[in-house]
Design a protein around this motif. Structure first.
Motif, PDB file in Angstrom:
ATOM      1  N   GLU A  68      -7.530 -28.478 -36.189  1.00  0.00           N
ATOM      2  CA  GLU A  68      -7.161 -27.765 -34.974  1.00  0.00           C
ATOM      3  C   GLU A  68      -7.694 -26.339 -34.998  1.00  0.00           C
ATOM      4  O   GLU A  68      -7.668 -25.680 -36.034  1.00  0.00           O
ATOM      5  CB  GLU A  68      -5.637 -27.713 -34.825  1.00  0.00           C
ATOM      6  CG  GLU A  68      -5.038 -29.048 -34.502  1.00  0.00           C
ATOM      7  CD  GLU A  68      -3.530 -28.961 -34.349  1.00  0.00           C
ATOM      8  OE1 GLU A  68      -3.006 -27.844 -34.158  1.00  0.00           O
ATOM      9  OE2 GLU A  68      -2.891 -30.014 -34.427  1.00  0.00           O
ATOM     10  N   MET A  83      -6.001 -29.739 -26.608  1.00  0.00           N
ATOM     11  CA  MET A  83      -4.604 -30.105 -26.799  1.00  0.00           C
ATOM     12  C   MET A  83      -3.693 -29.238 -25.937  1.00  0.00           C
ATOM     13  O   MET A  83      -2.634 -29.684 -25.508  1.00  0.00           O
ATOM     14  CB  MET A  83      -4.239 -29.962 -28.268  1.00  0.00           C
ATOM     15  CG  MET A  83      -5.078 -30.854 -29.165  1.00  0.00           C
ATOM     16  SD  MET A  83      -4.893 -30.466 -30.886  1.00  0.00           S
ATOM     17  CE  MET A  83      -3.195 -30.882 -31.154  1.00  0.00           C
ATOM     18  N   GLU A  84      -4.121 -27.985 -25.715  1.00  0.00           N
ATOM     19  CA  GLU A  84      -3.274 -27.050 -24.980  1.00  0.00           C
ATOM     20  C   GLU A  84      -4.128 -25.911 -24.446  1.00  0.00           C
ATOM     21  O   GLU A  84      -5.063 -25.464 -25.099  1.00  0.00           O
ATOM     22  CB  GLU A  84      -2.218 -26.505 -25.948  1.00  0.00           C
ATOM     23  CG  GLU A  84      -1.278 -25.505 -25.384  1.00  0.00           C
ATOM     24  CD  GLU A  84      -0.300 -24.988 -26.432  1.00  0.00           C
ATOM     25  OE1 GLU A  84       0.549 -24.182 -26.039  1.00  0.00           O
ATOM     26  OE2 GLU A  84      -0.390 -25.362 -27.616  1.00  0.00           O
ATOM     27  N   TYR A  91      -7.704 -26.787 -29.517  1.00  0.00           N
ATOM     28  CA  TYR A  91      -8.473 -28.028 -29.462  1.00  0.00           C
ATOM     29  C   TYR A  91      -8.644 -28.597 -30.865  1.00  0.00           C
ATOM     30  O   TYR A  91      -8.441 -27.910 -31.867  1.00  0.00           O
ATOM     31  CB  TYR A  91      -9.829 -27.816 -28.777  1.00  0.00           C
ATOM     32  CG  TYR A  91     -10.755 -26.845 -29.469  1.00  0.00           C
ATOM     33  CD1 TYR A  91     -11.813 -27.302 -30.256  1.00  0.00           C
ATOM     34  CD2 TYR A  91     -10.594 -25.474 -29.332  1.00  0.00           C
ATOM     35  CE1 TYR A  91     -12.670 -26.419 -30.892  1.00  0.00           C
ATOM     36  CE2 TYR A  91     -11.449 -24.590 -29.956  1.00  0.00           C
ATOM     37  CZ  TYR A  91     -12.479 -25.069 -30.737  1.00  0.00           C
ATOM     38  OH  TYR A  91     -13.321 -24.198 -31.358  1.00  0.00           O
ATOM     39  N   ARG A  92      -8.989 -29.877 -30.909  1.00  0.00           N
ATOM     40  CA  ARG A  92      -9.121 -30.575 -32.184  1.00  0.00           C
ATOM     41  C   ARG A  92     -10.522 -31.158 -32.302  1.00  0.00           C
ATOM     42  O   ARG A  92     -11.023 -31.789 -31.379  1.00  0.00           O
ATOM     43  CB  ARG A  92      -8.092 -31.694 -32.263  1.00  0.00           C
ATOM     44  CG  ARG A  92      -8.193 -32.483 -33.553  1.00  0.00           C
ATOM     45  CD  ARG A  92      -7.146 -33.543 -33.650  1.00  0.00           C
ATOM     46  NE  ARG A  92      -5.872 -32.853 -33.828  1.00  0.00           N
ATOM     47  CZ  ARG A  92      -4.705 -33.400 -33.563  1.00  0.00           C
ATOM     48  NH1 ARG A  92      -4.633 -34.615 -33.104  1.00  0.00           N
ATOM     49  NH2 ARG A  92      -3.601 -32.737 -33.751  1.00  0.00           N
TER      50      ARG A  92
END
Length: 162
Positions: A129, A96-97, A123-124
């Motif tokens: 998360e 995600m980032e 991340y997921r």
């Protein structure tokens, strides 16, 4: 005929190592030597066991971390290797980032960084998360390459809608 071991393909980045890691190793080594010397002089069994465990910690914890902590940017995701047995693959679609500062972790975080100069990957996995802290030696090149791979990886959700 032997089977060839599967080669790790992709760009490999070693982990940056701080002085703090070397200090921990040195303190453990000196403490282990001191305890074993004390054991050989005074024959105290408990001190001998503690000294032996200091060397076991060096061989089983610090040495594998030093030799085997690295990150490989593959075509489908990032492989994170830490020590003898810890190996994680984070797929680009799960990321995600990737940032230089850590946000708030909802379900947990792990540190695979041997330096305080870290990157954080959010991340997921299955709607949970996580944060992972890593410390590649060449941080700027690592960030560039990981962003290129993330952009090049098609999003599964978008593909299913068409």
């Amino acid at each position: 005929m032997r089977k060839a071991a599967a080669m790790e393909t992709g760009t490999k980045y070693k982990s940056k190592i701080d002085r703090a890691f070397y200090i921990k190793v040195l303190v453990t080594l000196l403490l282990g030597i001191g305890l074993l010397v004390f054991y050989f002089i005074f024959r105290n069994v408990i001190v001998g066991i503690l000294g032996t465990w200091m060397f076991v910690a060096l061989l089983l914890i610090f040495l594998p971390e030093y030799r085997s902590t690295y990150y490989i940017i593959r075509d489908n995701g990032l492989l994170v290797k830490n020590g003898l047995f810890d190996k994680v693959t984070i797929l680009y679609r799960q990321m995600m980032e990737v940032a230089e500062e850590q946000g708030e972790a909802r379900h947990g975080s792990s540190k695979v960084a041997l330096s305080k100069d870290r990157l954080y990957i959010r991340y997921r996995v299955k709607k949970k998360e996580y944060w992972m802290a890593i410390s590649p030696e060449n941080k700027e090149q690592f960030l560039e390459e990981i962003q290129e791979k993330r952009i090049a990886m098609p999003n599964r959700k978008l593909m299913n809608k068409t």
